[in-house]
Design a protein around this motif. Structure first.
Motif, mmCIF file in Angstrom:
data_model
loop_
_atom_site.group_PDB
_atom_site.id
_atom_site.type_symbol
_atom_site.label_atom_id
_atom_site.label_comp_id
_atom_site.label_asym_id
_atom_site.label_seq_id
_atom_site.Cartn_x
_atom_site.Cartn_y
_atom_site.Cartn_z
ATOM 1 N N GLY A 7 11.836 57.080 97.404
ATOM 2 C CA GLY A 7 13.229 57.299 97.498
ATOM 3 C C GLY A 7 13.960 56.443 98.203
ATOM 4 N N ILE A 8 15.468 56.819 98.366
ATOM 5 C CA ILE A 8 16.055 55.805 99.139
ATOM 6 C C ILE A 8 15.812 56.159 100.717
ATOM 7 C CG2 ILE A 8 17.976 57.323 99.441
ATOM 8 C CD1 ILE A 8 19.985 54.808 98.698
ATOM 9 N N GLN A 9 15.272 57.251 101.059
ATOM 10 C CA GLN A 9 14.887 57.440 102.655
ATOM 11 C C GLN A 9 13.592 57.385 102.745
ATOM 12 O OE1 GLN A 9 17.251 61.337 103.886
ATOM 13 N NE2 GLN A 9 17.688 61.326 101.800
ATOM 14 N N LYS A 10 12.696 57.958 101.827
ATOM 15 C CA LYS A 10 11.289 57.896 102.239
ATOM 16 C C LYS A 10 10.608 57.817 101.046
ATOM 17 C CE LYS A 10 12.207 61.563 105.657
ATOM 18 N NZ LYS A 10 12.219 63.140 106.079
ATOM 19 N N SER A 11 9.309 57.410 101.127
ATOM 20 C CA SER A 11 8.309 57.442 99.973
ATOM 21 C C SER A 11 7.361 58.498 100.046
ATOM 22 C CB SER A 11 7.569 55.877 100.123
ATOM 23 O OG SER A 11 6.969 55.985 101.180
ATOM 24 N N VAL A 12 6.638 58.929 99.058
ATOM 25 C CA VAL A 12 6.007 60.107 98.845
ATOM 26 C C VAL A 12 4.538 59.592 98.287
ATOM 27 C CG1 VAL A 12 5.468 62.362 98.391
ATOM 28 C CG2 VAL A 12 7.774 61.468 98.916
ATOM 29 N N ASN A 13 3.536 60.054 98.802
ATOM 30 C CA ASN A 13 2.169 59.745 98.032
ATOM 31 C C ASN A 13 1.692 61.137 97.746
ATOM 32 O OD1 ASN A 13 -0.202 58.582 97.214
ATOM 33 N ND2 ASN A 13 -0.517 57.707 99.180
ATOM 34 N N PHE A 14 1.516 61.290 96.337
ATOM 35 C CA PHE A 14 0.973 62.397 95.603
ATOM 36 C C PHE A 14 -0.626 62.380 95.678
ATOM 37 C CE2 PHE A 14 5.424 62.483 94.965
ATOM 38 C CZ PHE A 14 5.752 63.949 94.984
ATOM 39 N N THR A 15 -1.454 62.872 96.336
ATOM 40 C CA THR A 15 -2.992 62.629 96.221
ATOM 41 C C THR A 15 -3.904 63.398 95.527
ATOM 42 O OG1 THR A 15 -3.137 63.671 98.424
ATOM 43 C CG2 THR A 15 -2.497 61.213 98.450
ATOM 44 N N GLY A 16 -3.609 64.389 95.142
ATOM 45 C CA GLY A 16 -4.396 65.295 94.533
ATOM 46 C C GLY A 16 -5.864 65.786 95.267
ATOM 47 N N ASP A 17 -6.792 65.416 94.891
ATOM 48 C CA ASP A 17 -7.888 65.651 95.682
ATOM 49 C C ASP A 17 -8.909 64.547 95.978
ATOM 50 O OD1 ASP A 17 -7.487 68.394 95.876
ATOM 51 O OD2 ASP A 17 -9.153 69.019 94.633
ATOM 52 N N VAL A 18 -8.216 63.136 96.147
ATOM 53 C CA VAL A 18 -8.840 62.077 96.349
ATOM 54 C C VAL A 18 -9.156 62.278 97.803
ATOM 55 C CG1 VAL A 18 -7.891 60.662 94.508
ATOM 56 C CG2 VAL A 18 -6.887 60.615 96.815
ATOM 57 N N ARG A 19 -10.052 61.067 98.251
ATOM 58 C CA ARG A 19 -10.264 60.979 99.712
ATOM 59 C C ARG A 19 -9.123 60.152 100.247
ATOM 60 N NH1 ARG A 19 -15.991 58.009 98.728
ATOM 61 N NH2 ARG A 19 -14.726 57.228 97.111
ATOM 62 N N LEU A 20 -9.009 60.620 101.914
ATOM 63 C CA LEU A 20 -8.064 59.739 102.394
ATOM 64 C C LEU A 20 -7.835 58.608 102.350
ATOM 65 C CD1 LEU A 20 -5.368 60.721 104.126
ATOM 66 C CD2 LEU A 20 -6.778 60.441 105.999
ATOM 67 N N ILE A 21 -8.998 57.703 102.467
ATOM 68 C CA ILE A 21 -8.924 56.463 102.587
ATOM 69 C C ILE A 21 -8.519 55.750 101.082
ATOM 70 C CG2 ILE A 21 -11.444 56.138 101.652
ATOM 71 C CD1 ILE A 21 -11.809 53.700 103.461
ATOM 72 N N GLN A 22 -8.761 56.525 99.981
ATOM 73 C CA GLN A 22 -8.070 56.158 98.628
ATOM 74 C C GLN A 22 -6.694 56.400 98.460
ATOM 75 O OE1 GLN A 22 -11.216 58.789 96.550
ATOM 76 N NE2 GLN A 22 -10.640 57.413 94.935
ATOM 77 N N ALA A 23 -6.254 57.304 99.341
ATOM 78 C CA ALA A 23 -4.748 57.506 99.317
ATOM 79 C C ALA A 23 -3.974 56.383 100.159
ATOM 80 C CB ALA A 23 -4.401 58.882 99.860
ATOM 81 N N LYS A 24 -4.931 55.849 101.200
ATOM 82 C CA LYS A 24 -4.388 54.648 102.087
ATOM 83 C C LYS A 24 -4.322 53.503 101.216
ATOM 84 C CE LYS A 24 -6.002 52.057 106.165
ATOM 85 N NZ LYS A 24 -5.890 50.766 105.441
ATOM 86 N N ASN A 25 -5.402 53.336 100.299
ATOM 87 C CA ASN A 25 -5.379 52.117 99.257
ATOM 88 C C ASN A 25 -4.025 52.082 98.779
ATOM 89 O OD1 ASN A 25 -6.468 51.056 96.612
ATOM 90 N ND2 ASN A 25 -7.333 49.814 98.223
ATOM 91 N N ILE A 26 -3.467 53.303 98.221
ATOM 92 C CA ILE A 26 -2.552 53.151 97.141
ATOM 93 C C ILE A 26 -1.085 52.866 98.156
ATOM 94 C CG2 ILE A 26 -0.776 54.804 96.013
ATOM 95 C CD1 ILE A 26 -3.106 56.317 95.230
ATOM 96 N N TYR A 27 -1.123 53.566 99.353
ATOM 97 C CA TYR A 27 0.033 53.028 100.172
ATOM 98 C C TYR A 27 -0.146 51.541 100.549
ATOM 99 C CZ TYR A 27 3.210 53.806 104.224
ATOM 100 O OH TYR A 27 4.317 53.797 105.060
ATOM 101 N N ASP A 28 -1.169 51.039 100.914
ATOM 102 C CA ASP A 28 -1.199 49.788 101.103
ATOM 103 C C ASP A 28 -0.841 48.670 100.065
ATOM 104 O OD1 ASP A 28 -2.177 50.447 103.776
ATOM 105 O OD2 ASP A 28 -4.447 49.965 103.474
ATOM 106 N N GLN A 29 -1.127 49.138 99.069
ATOM 107 C CA GLN A 29 -0.782 48.267 97.699
ATOM 108 C C GLN A 29 0.711 48.233 97.616
ATOM 109 O OE1 GLN A 29 -3.032 48.591 93.872
ATOM 110 N NE2 GLN A 29 -4.467 49.842 94.928
ATOM 111 N N GLU A 30 1.548 49.529 97.859
ATOM 112 C CA GLU A 30 2.558 49.659 97.877
ATOM 113 C C GLU A 30 3.473 48.735 98.872
ATOM 114 O OE1 GLU A 30 4.851 51.048 95.386
ATOM 115 O OE2 GLU A 30 2.951 51.341 94.204
ATOM 116 N N LEU A 31 2.716 49.044 99.840
ATOM 117 C CA LEU A 31 3.305 47.960 101.306
ATOM 118 C C LEU A 31 3.439 46.575 100.766
ATOM 119 C CD1 LEU A 31 1.750 49.723 104.295
ATOM 120 C CD2 LEU A 31 4.265 49.800 103.703
ATOM 121 N N GLN A 32 2.319 46.306 100.316
ATOM 122 C CA GLN A 32 2.069 44.789 99.479
ATOM 123 C C GLN A 32 3.178 44.250 98.692
ATOM 124 O OE1 GLN A 32 -1.914 44.358 98.561
ATOM 125 N NE2 GLN A 32 -2.687 44.669 100.716
#
Length: 404
Positions: A304-329
């Motif tokens: 979004g213009i203010q914030k980003s959101v990570n929708f994670t289902g039931d993956v492990r937290l470290i998998q969700a981190k991998n998504i966020y890190d890819q988006e940061l890159q």
């Protein structure tokens, strides 16, 4: 060379409720239609067992083995056909409830109700039997990233998330109700949004095929699905008759060109999430192949213009981190971030209990006093520290709405 056998009745253990030491309530569905047919043919009292509500609720099953949800077992037909049952009238997916209380504690494998089985052919479960459209065929308009709102619905111990643009629902991520919800409860959850869904016809994405993420699709008929959604995206990891039936219902309702059934990525380390499609400010990721359907599910990342959101289902937290890190890159500009905690705040081992900063808010979709102990004490403590205590829980706050 592995041989495959077809004379066993194989069931999928979806979830367990521990009653005592070595005593459980087990909820199983048939792996395939051929297993269901074998059950029906095994005893004349099974002749009236339908093909819609195919789960069996096995109450107070005694066992000397470690039962694990998400695994397959051979159903002991000679044993179950001598256990009393009632037709379950309150559930949308459970056909029968068996009372196993009088069953003696097994001393050998042959006395177990859920037994070990011969090798299975995993190719039988691949459900792509039609030409699934390519990602480039996903003709959807990216969100404007202006006036976007995250809505995490309070659906108890289950998952239903939305992204709205103004007052228009654009995306629905999971459409669940708790596993033991009665028909009226599921009906109320869906009907509360039916007219808005019919008006907006959003895209429906489901993270994976656990009942608490798809339960409302058991309630909705084909016409309702056609009226309420324009496209459907799912992962091709359907482990039971019920999930196959739900998928076929959606496919019939929306048509092949509007249904995207995605294979998990090839396994590398079990942690990396793989980008499937990016449409404007929406990115869809898929997990790697795994015996645990939680870990190979779909996640979405919305900017979004203010914030980003990570929708994670039931993956492990470290998998969700991998998504966020890819988006940061990818030069993510938004400096504020919302994490929807994976798996209702369920526990991860320490090395997987990690996430990235900045994380300004965390939302947990969770039911009050649930039997799983979610959110776990360790995970909750970590998440609170991650977001400086800006944490919301649906069991405490109800629906959570955040402008992004």
């Amino acid at each position: 060379m592995i041989q495959f056998y077809n004379n066993e009745c194989i069931v999928y253990l979806d979830f367990l409720k521990k009653q005592d030491v070595g005593v459980y309530n087990a909820y199983v569905d048939f792996r395939q239609t051929k297993d269901l047919k074998l059950f029906i043919q095994s005893n004349e009292r099974n002749q009236n067992f339908g093909e819609i509500n195919t789960y069996l609720e096995l109450c107070k099953v005694k066992t000397n083995k470690r039962l694990r949800s998400g695994c397959y077992y051979k159903l002991n037909l000679s044993l179950i056909n001598n256990i009393s049952f009632i037709q379950n009238q309150e559930s949308l997916f459970i056909g029968r409830t068996y009372n196993c209380e009088k069953m003696p504690t097994p001393s050998t494998e042959t006395e177990e109700l859920l037994q070990s089985h011969e090798p299975l052919d995993q190719k039988e479960l691949i459900h792509i039997i039609h030409n699934t459209p390519e990602p480039n065929d996903l003709m959807i308009q990216g969100l404007s990233n202006v006036d976007l709102t995250l809505n995490v619905r309070d659906v108890n111990q289950a998952n239903w998330n939305e992204i709205l643009e103004g007052d228009i629902i654009k995306l629905v991520y999971d459409i669940g109700a708790k596993n033991d919800a009665k028909k009226d409860e599921v009906r109320a959850i869906f009907e509360f949004r039916r007219e808005i869904l019919k008006r907006d016809k959003p895209i429906l994405i489901i993270s994976h095929w656990d009942m608490d993420h798809i339960h409302c699709l058991r309630y909705a008929d084909q016409q309702t699905i056609k009226d309420c959604f324009n496209k459907f995206i799912c992962i091709d990891v359907m482990r039971s008759v019920t999930s196959h039936n739900v998928y076929n219902k959606v496919r019939t309702a929306l048509g092949d060109k509007n249904v995207f059934c995605i294979q998990p990525a090839y396994r590398t380390n079990g942690i990396t999430m793989h980008l499937w499609k990016r449409v404007g400010n929406v990115s869809i990721y898929r997990g790697e192949k795994s015996t645990n359907i939680n870990y190979c599910g779909l996640c979405i990342f919305v900017k979004g213009i203010q914030k980003s959101v990570n929708f994670t289902g039931d993956v492990r937290l470290i998998q969700a981190k991998n998504i966020y890190d890819q988006e940061l890159q990818q030069n993510l500009i938004t400096k504020k971030h919302v994490l929807i905690a994976p798996h209702h705040g369920g526990e991860n081992i320490t090395k997987h209990r990690v996430y990235s900063n900045p994380t300004t808010e965390v939302v947990i979709s969770v039911g009050a006093k649930n039997i799983y102990g979610h959110p776990s004490r360790n995970m909750l403590s970590y998440l609170l520290s991650l977001c400086n205590h800006n944490l919301y829980r649906t069991d405490i706050n109800g629906d959570v709405n955040i402008s992004i």
